[in-house]
Write an enzyme that holds these catalytic residues in place. Structure first.
Site, PDB file in Angstrom:
ATOM      1  N   ASP A 426      42.511  47.440  39.072  1.00 50.58           N
ATOM      2  CA  ASP A 426      43.351  46.786  38.004  1.00 50.58           C
ATOM      3  C   ASP A 426      43.319  47.028  36.800  1.00 50.58           C
ATOM      4  O   ASP A 426      42.310  47.231  36.757  1.00 50.58           O
ATOM      5  CB  ASP A 426      44.209  45.988  38.824  1.00 50.58           C
ATOM      6  N   ASP A 867      43.635  40.849  40.357  1.00 50.13           N
ATOM      7  CA  ASP A 867      43.913  39.895  39.776  1.00 50.13           C
ATOM      8  C   ASP A 867      44.831  39.241  40.520  1.00 50.13           C
ATOM      9  O   ASP A 867      45.663  37.717  40.112  1.00 50.13           O
ATOM     10  CB  ASP A 867      43.288  39.007  38.452  1.00 50.13           C
ATOM     11  N   ASP A 871      48.726  43.213  43.426  1.00 49.30           N
ATOM     12  CA  ASP A 871      46.849  43.835  43.445  1.00 49.30           C
ATOM     13  C   ASP A 871      47.410  43.448  44.910  1.00 49.30           C
ATOM     14  O   ASP A 871      46.630  43.899  45.606  1.00 49.30           O
ATOM     15  CB  ASP A 871      46.604  43.701  42.741  1.00 49.30           C
TER      16      ASP A 871
END
Length: 1184
Positions: A426, A867, A871
């Site tokens: 990410d 995080d 995700d």
């Protein structure tokens, strides 16, 4: 009592586009049909029809097991292991007379192994359950039957409940916004957990419900919401609100999603429409998979090989046993009369030799079971738990600011950390720290701002340029001429230093009037809201994006402080360049033309105190330069040069411009614009957009801003190290393409010499089709366009030389088509040819699908790191999921296998712990198979020597303790403590990581080599021992070696040989390893003495055999020494040959280090040798 509402600001009155109004679309006609059948009874969850719908509760679980399925599911997990299934069968058969040893000796270890593993799984899942419990037990205020809001737990929420959420609280379920602390029912929401974006989203209620502002107003409020069924689409929602006999359309702008946070709004009231696993964020999650490492899966195949060997030798032994048994009675004569073949059981019956051979085959399957190492699994579990403790306690992965250590949430995948081929990351909150900083700008053709960005420093390092001193870095306070300037405390969002325009000195610049207009644009052209901290006397800003906040802060620091806003006006503290006095100026805001991804610009139309109409505009350079007037391009050339340099530095660029409007032009335009905004036609947005284009023209260029998307500390260095280790990195982000590309440059994922392949559907043809609304035509044209772009990309790569590097950038719409069955293969072929891949505007589902595609197509280990809750899908889909325990909550961490506080810690997690764990587990497993084959085959050779009688060569307790006491602890110490190189050298030489990526330590040649070494060791031990001792006088009275002495001697040689092989394999000795290796050998002798001293009916063949027979005999000790040395020679010779002719990565590095050390020593001793030579010459001359 009604709470105070912010009635002064009605933002819905000035926003120009469809952000604040819902309209009926084609999809609303689907309400009530399949896929759109959900009915919510607002403020009436106990309605009989609502109860009958049986919607899910709001309880959320991320655990792998439940109380009901733990035993069954866990047992299934255990017996997926072939060895466990084999020993279960053996344990069952061991209760029959066929067993060569007692049933307890087989069943006991099996129960121990299964029980220990299940306990470990249970503890790990219990931790997940506790984290779920913490989330489910959070409190929220729910409107109850007593007509007040009462606190209740998240998990008790029901569909239809009215709830109140206060500022900075997370939404516990998917809600429809009814009203807020603002009079017009708007609120700001942070969706960082959903799409990774840090900017605030504006949500609004329907006008018909915005008046609901207190408990009393909800007493008689009843309504029905009809909407779509639960789905994973984060960016769409279709529904209608039925109230007072009328229907009102609902869209995503009215919806507040679970796990997003309320910001800059004191409170909101909402109704629950989706709960628990029906919420959109949970629909994007996938069930926690049962992850097994590739080594463990391969271990099952090795067990199959060993099982095949077991069957083969058992079959061979049974055939020979049957032949020999049948020969025992021939023509009425007994060949082996001492076995009494005329009076025997079915297990040894010459008349039924075939049946006896079959029963012998079953016995042999149990006897040679030592080839299958049952203790391997429990030893690996112990080792992995201890490895996880070392990961958790690594001080170099401890983040002091947040006080968060690294955490191995599961120990099943430790060795996978050393085999990662592709990382899918990410962006927001993972690579960046969610902080935009104003660092440079170009005004009137003059560049302002000093220092180097992280990208500029990385470029300088690659080019070999001399890096400036640390004092020139952007984070330092430095003036234009090197003199320190204002040394005030650092300001979040502002990292700009230039004495020419700071501290009011801009008034002395040649183009001070343009500088004034430039910063006025930054201070006025936005939708931020000021908040004054009365205690500190400071003003902070709540903005829709971090960029916007950085612009407002920059204007404030230069001297244009935005401090007040109402529905129609903005107030600034300004520094007048003519008088140099600080004055208050008011600007009447007439229109706000919002920023959008298609427009790529934002404008405001204001009236100043001089009654001038001004259009202030900021936007992307790609759209702004084409809107400049002929007279407004005075500084275009210089500004473009500066923009190019800023882009090369990885900065985010925004061009500013303005235009004066005449009343005669503005009034007709305003009438048309207001009419278009309030119309209910289907193409209202298109009409508004066209009118905005009409006024945003003939602009005068002011300059450009440069914003740095601040990376987390150490990200570029970490990515560079991972790339050196042969790891490929993909970035999957929900951000816009421009943002993702800039961060790609900032973190060295993209480089200036890298050619970009951009796949996007932002083309005039697709835009034209979208305006027509023909979905089939859009899908067909999009599919065709994507296929063409992918083919062109592959052709472009194939047409250039191999040394050229490419970066692939693809947006969310294009990715959706690229992941379809008939395109995904060609898409992946293109992606794997590129050095870097960035997927923009990716939904959580797309992230998971891309991760699955990479995992399946490469067949190698993939690692996902993120995080936020957006995700979770890709973390669970990847072979390894790493969660960042940052500012976005704990959703990613809860779904991860490992958690770290910063992206940079991934370098140590993989290159150090991953490398060590992979190497340790690989060596440990290979050694396990070696020692069991070496031991098991001595049983086979002895049985062959004894006519395949089924007689074990050793005492039962010798065999039972072999894997428990005499060889288990050294291999556990190897798996926990061994290091081929130190952590410092793991990071210094990332090439060592390739051992895991290429699977050098657990390849089939390596495994079969260790097995072959085990067979060779068993041959040397058995035949050298028997040839050295059989028929030799052994006792003082002249007796020769008997069965008991031969068994003890062979067993002693086995224990010495396998432990010394371990000592040769260890790279890094600790006192624990010395204790375990030599202690295991010593314990064998202690055991012989103690066990041999027990009564004969207990010790059987071991009765005083060591103290009375073996220990006093020199032959026993000489044979042991001779056999052990001979057993070690094959491995020693192979390692010497390999180091010289086929060195590993480690051998190459060690040789290089040795050569460097010799060169260094040689250079240090050369002056000494020269002095010594001159001294000798002088002495010789004196003698002459």
């Amino acid at each position: 009592m009604p709470e105070g509402r912010r009635r002064g600001i009605h933002f819905s009155k000035i926003y120009s586009f469809a952000c604040c109004r819902s309209k009926f679309e084609e999809q609303h006609a689907q309400i009530g049909k399949r896929g759109y059948s959900r009915v919510v009874y607002v403020n009436d969850p106990d309605n009989p029809e609502a109860v009958q719908s049986k919607y899910r509760g709001n309880y959320v679980s991320t655990t792998k097991y439940t109380l009901a399925n733990f035993v069954a599911k866990s047992l299934f997990e255990q017996f997926r292991r072939v060895a466990n299934m084999y020993f279960l069968v053996v344990a069952c058969v061991s209760f029959s007379p066929l067993a060569p040893y007692s049933a307890l000796s087989v069943l006991g270890p099996l129960l121990l192994v299964i029980g220990a593993t299940m306990a470990k799984e249970g503890v790990e899942d219990w931790r997940r359950r506790m984290q779920d419990k913490e989330a489910n037990n959070q409190k929220v205020k729910v409107y109850g039957r007593n007509y007040t809001f009462n606190e209740t737990k998240w998990m008790k929420l029901r569909v239809g409940d009215l709830i109140k959420v206060c500022k900075d609280e997370y939404f516990p379920a998917d809600l429809i916004l009814l009203s807020s602390s603002y009079a017009d029912g708007i609120c700001y929401v942070e969706t960082m957990n959903l799409d990774g974006e840090t900017n605030l989203k504006l949500k609004h209620s329907l006008e018909v419900t915005s008046h609901l502002c207190d408990e009393k107003s909800f007493q008689k409020f009843r309504a029905v919401i009809k909407c779509e069924d639960p789905n994973e689409h984060l960016y769409s929602f279709v529904g209608t609100l039925c109230y007072d006999g009328k229907e009102y359309p609902l869209s995503l702008k009215n919806m507040l999603l679970r796990d997003s946070k309320l910001k800059n709004t004191e409170y909101i009231y909402g109704v629950v429409v989706f709960t628990g696993h029906d919420t959109k964020v949970m629909q994007n999650a996938i069930d926690p998979p049962s992850k097994r490492s590739k080594i463990e899966k391969k271990m099952d195949k090795i067990i199959y090989v060993l099982f095949s060997v077991l069957i083969l030798i058992a079959f061979v032994g049974s055939v020979f046993f049957g032949i020999e048994t049948k020969k025992d009675i021939s023509d009425g004569r007994y060949r082996r009369w001492y076995l009494r073949p005329d009076d025997t059981t079915v297990f040894f019956d010459p008349k039924r030799a075939l049946l006896s051979a079959f029963l012998h085959f079953l016995t042999a399957l149990m006897l040679y079971g030592y080839l299958i190492p049952i203790s391997l699994y429990v030893s690996i579990e112990i080792v992995k738990v201890l490895q996880s403790i070392f990961i958790n306690q690594d001080q170099d992965m401890y983040h002091e600011e947040t006080e968060r250590p690294a955490q191995a949430r599961t120990s099943n995948l430790n060795e996978e950390l050393g085999q990662v081929d592709t990382i899918l990351s990410d962006k927001t909150g993972t690579l960046t720290c969610n902080s935009m900083e104003f660092v440079k700008c170009s005004i009137a053709g003059t560049a302002y701002g000093h220092g180097m960005t992280e990208v500029e420093r990385a470029l300088a390092r690659r080019r070999g340029d001399a890096l400036p001193e640390a004092s020139d870095v952007l984070s330092d306070v430095q003036g234009h001429d090197g003199d320190p300037v204002d040394s005030r405390k650092s300001i979040r969002g502002f990292n700009f230093r230039d004495e020419r325009i700071m501290n009011g000195k801009w008034v002395k610049e040649p183009h001070s009037d343009i500088i004034q207009k430039f910063f006025r644009v930054l201070a006025i052209c936005h939708t931020a809201i000021p908040e004054e901290n009365k205690g500190a006397g400071e003003i902070s800003y709540e903005a829709e994006s971090p960029d916007e906040a950085a612009f407002v802060i920059a204007a404030r620091e230069i001297g244009f402080e935005f401090f007040k806003r109402t529905q129609s006006s903005i107030w600034l503290w300004e520094l007048d360049y003519e008088t140099s006095n600080r004055v208050v100026r008011k600007y009447e805001v007439l229109q706000v033309l919002e920023f959008s991804s298609s427009r790529k610009r934002m404008s405001v139309i204001v009236r100043n105190e001089e009654n001038q109409l001004l259009l202030l505009c900021k936007g992307a350079d790609s759209v702004m330069f084409g809107r400049l007037s002929k007279d407004g391009r005075l500084f275009e050339s210089q500004t473009k040069d500066h923009i190019k340099k800023y882009a090369e530095s990885g900065l985010r660029i925004m061009v500013t411009a303005y235009r004066e409007l005449g009343e005669e032009e503005y009034r007709p335009w305003e009438e048309k614009f207001q009419k278009a905004k309030t119309s209910l036609i289907a193409d209202r947005d298109i009409s508004v957009d066209e009118l905005a284009n009409e006024v945003e023209r003939d602009l005068t260029l002011l300059g450009a801003t440069a914003i740095e998307d601040k990376l987390q500390k150490g990200v570029p260095e970490c990515i560079e190290k991972l790339a050196q280790a042969g790891i490929k990195i993909w970035v999957l982000t929900g951000d816009k393409m421009e943002t993702a590309v800039n961060v790609g440059y900032a973190c060295s994922l993209l480089r200036q010499d890298m050619k970009q392949i951009v796949i996007t559907l932002d083309s005039p043809d697709i835009d034209a089709l979208e305006k027509l609304g023909d979905k089939d035509a859009i899908a067909q044209a999009s599919f065709k366009s994507i296929g063409k772009q992918i083919s062109e990309g592959i052709s472009q790569i194939n047409s250039v030389e191999e040394s050229a590097e490419f970066g692939l950038i693809i947006d969310g719409k294009s990715l959706e088509h690229s992941l379809k069955k008939n395109v995904e293969k060609s898409f992946f072929d293109l992606a794997k040819k590129c050095s870097s891949v960035i997927c923009c505007r990716s939904s959580p589902k797309q992230k998971a699908l891309v991760t699955r595609l990479v995992k399946l197509e490469t067949g190698k280990t993939t690692l996902s790191i993120g995080d936020g809750a957006n995700d979770v899908g890709m973390l669970q889909e990847a072979d390894i999921g790493v969660g960042i325990s940052g500012v976005e909550g704990m959703q990613a961490v809860m779904a991860s296998d490992f958690s770290i506080a910063q992206f940079r810690f991934l370098e140590r997690l993989l290159l150090v712990h991953g490398h060590w764990c992979y190497r340790r587990i690989s060596m440990m497993i290979c050694y396990f198979f070696y020692k069991n084959i070496a031991f098991g085959f001595t049983l086979f050779w002895f049985e062959a020597y004894a006519s395949f009688s089924g007689q074990p060569a050793y005492n039962d307790w010798y065999m039972s303790f072999y894997n428990v006491f005499f060889t288990s602890l050294p291999v556990i110490a190897l798996g926990v403590f061994d290091q081929d190189v130190s952590a410092r050298f793991c990071l210094k030489y990332p090439i060592l990581y390739l051992e895991g990526v290429e699977n050098l330590h657990f390849s089939w040649p390596r495994i079969l080599g260790w097995m072959f070494n085990g067979v060779i060791s068993s041959i040397i031990i058995f035949f050298f021992t028997t040839k050295s001792m059989i028929n030799q006088a052994f006792r003082r009275d002249g007796q020769v070696v008997d069965f008991e002495v031969l068994g003890v001697t062979m067993y002693t040689c086995v224990v010495w040989a396998v432990n010394c092989q371990m000592a040769l394999s260890v790279n890094y000795f600790t006192w624990i390893q010395h204790l375990f290796i030599w202690g295991s050998i010593a314990f064998w002798y202690i055991f012989l003495v103690i066990y041999g001293s027990l009564p004969p009916n207990v010790s059987t063949t071991a009765y005083r055999v060591f103290t009375e027979a073996c220990a006093p005999s020199a032959l026993y000790w000489l044979v042991t020494l001779f056999v052990v040395i001979c057993t070690l020679l094959p491995l020693f010779s192979y390692r010497a040959f390999q180091t010289r002719f086929k060195p590993t990565y480690l051998d190459i590095i060690q040789r290089k280090r040795l050569e460097d050390l010799e060169t260094q020593n040689s250079s240090e001793t050369r002056p000494f040798k020269q002095k010594l030579h001159r001294l000798r010459e002088r002495l010789r001359q004196r003698e002459l």
